[in-house]
Motif scaffolding. Sequence first.
Motif, PDB file in Angstrom:
ATOM      1  N   ARG A 266      -8.929   2.351  -1.070  1.00 39.41           N
ATOM      2  CA  ARG A 266      -7.496   2.055  -1.081  1.00 39.41           C
ATOM      3  C   ARG A 266      -6.590   3.248  -0.792  1.00 39.41           C
ATOM      4  O   ARG A 266      -5.384   3.076  -0.655  1.00 39.41           O
ATOM      5  CB  ARG A 266      -7.106   1.479  -2.445  1.00 39.41           C
ATOM      6  CG  ARG A 266      -7.763   0.158  -2.761  1.00 39.41           C
ATOM      7  CD  ARG A 266      -6.827  -0.918  -2.454  1.00 39.41           C
ATOM      8  NE  ARG A 266      -7.347  -2.237  -2.737  1.00 39.41           N
ATOM      9  CZ  ARG A 266      -6.714  -3.309  -2.337  1.00 39.41           C
ATOM     10  NH1 ARG A 266      -5.583  -3.202  -1.694  1.00 39.41           N
ATOM     11  NH2 ARG A 266      -7.213  -4.492  -2.589  1.00 39.41           N
TER      12      ARG A 266
ATOM     13  N   ALA B   5       0.821  -1.218   0.000  1.00 42.19           N
ATOM     14  CA  ALA B   5       0.000   0.000   0.000  1.00 42.19           C
ATOM     15  C   ALA B   5       0.851   1.262   0.000  1.00 42.19           C
ATOM     16  O   ALA B   5       0.531   2.234  -0.690  1.00 42.19           O
ATOM     17  CB  ALA B   5      -0.955  -0.010   1.189  1.00 42.19           C
TER      18      ALA B   5
ATOM     19  N   VAL C 183      -5.451   1.766  -8.583  1.00 42.37           N
ATOM     20  CA  VAL C 183      -4.532   0.672  -8.247  1.00 42.37           C
ATOM     21  C   VAL C 183      -3.738   0.272  -9.483  1.00 42.37           C
ATOM     22  O   VAL C 183      -2.522   0.058  -9.411  1.00 42.37           O
ATOM     23  CB  VAL C 183      -5.300  -0.544  -7.673  1.00 42.37           C
ATOM     24  CG1 VAL C 183      -4.398  -1.775  -7.582  1.00 42.37           C
ATOM     25  CG2 VAL C 183      -5.871  -0.210  -6.310  1.00 42.37           C
TER      26      VAL C 183
END
Length: 134
Positions: free
Chosen positions: A90, A69, A95
């Motif tokens: 997220r 992350a 992503v």
Amino acid sequence: MTNTLAAGIGFRRGTRADEIAALITQALGQVGAVPGDLTAIATAADRATEPAITDAAARYGLSPCPIIAEALAARDAELATRSARIEHLRGVGSVAEAAALAAAGPDSRLALPRIASGGATCALARGQTPMPPA
């Protein structure tokens, strides 16, 4: 130095390997690349062992490259597209784009912003990585 071409993948649970692989092939075609040009298929670390991504990556002779992350977040300012849903979930706008950039190396640039299918996204990044010592 070696050239890298990394595919970053974001995908929803339940997405099939066929869909992910087809999206990668579509992305490669959009930049005039062939499957053999691909050096990495990257995704969020917590999804990198899921069968859909491992099976899709295997079709290109690769294993998924897990991106933590913090590494995704480190590339967030460079993203070309943003998804409010993914940003909420997220903490990063895409992503696929962040994973591609992280996998292609510190000086990488997007070669193809995120494209999407029903359950997956794919982005491509190009970079250069130092050759390992002989």
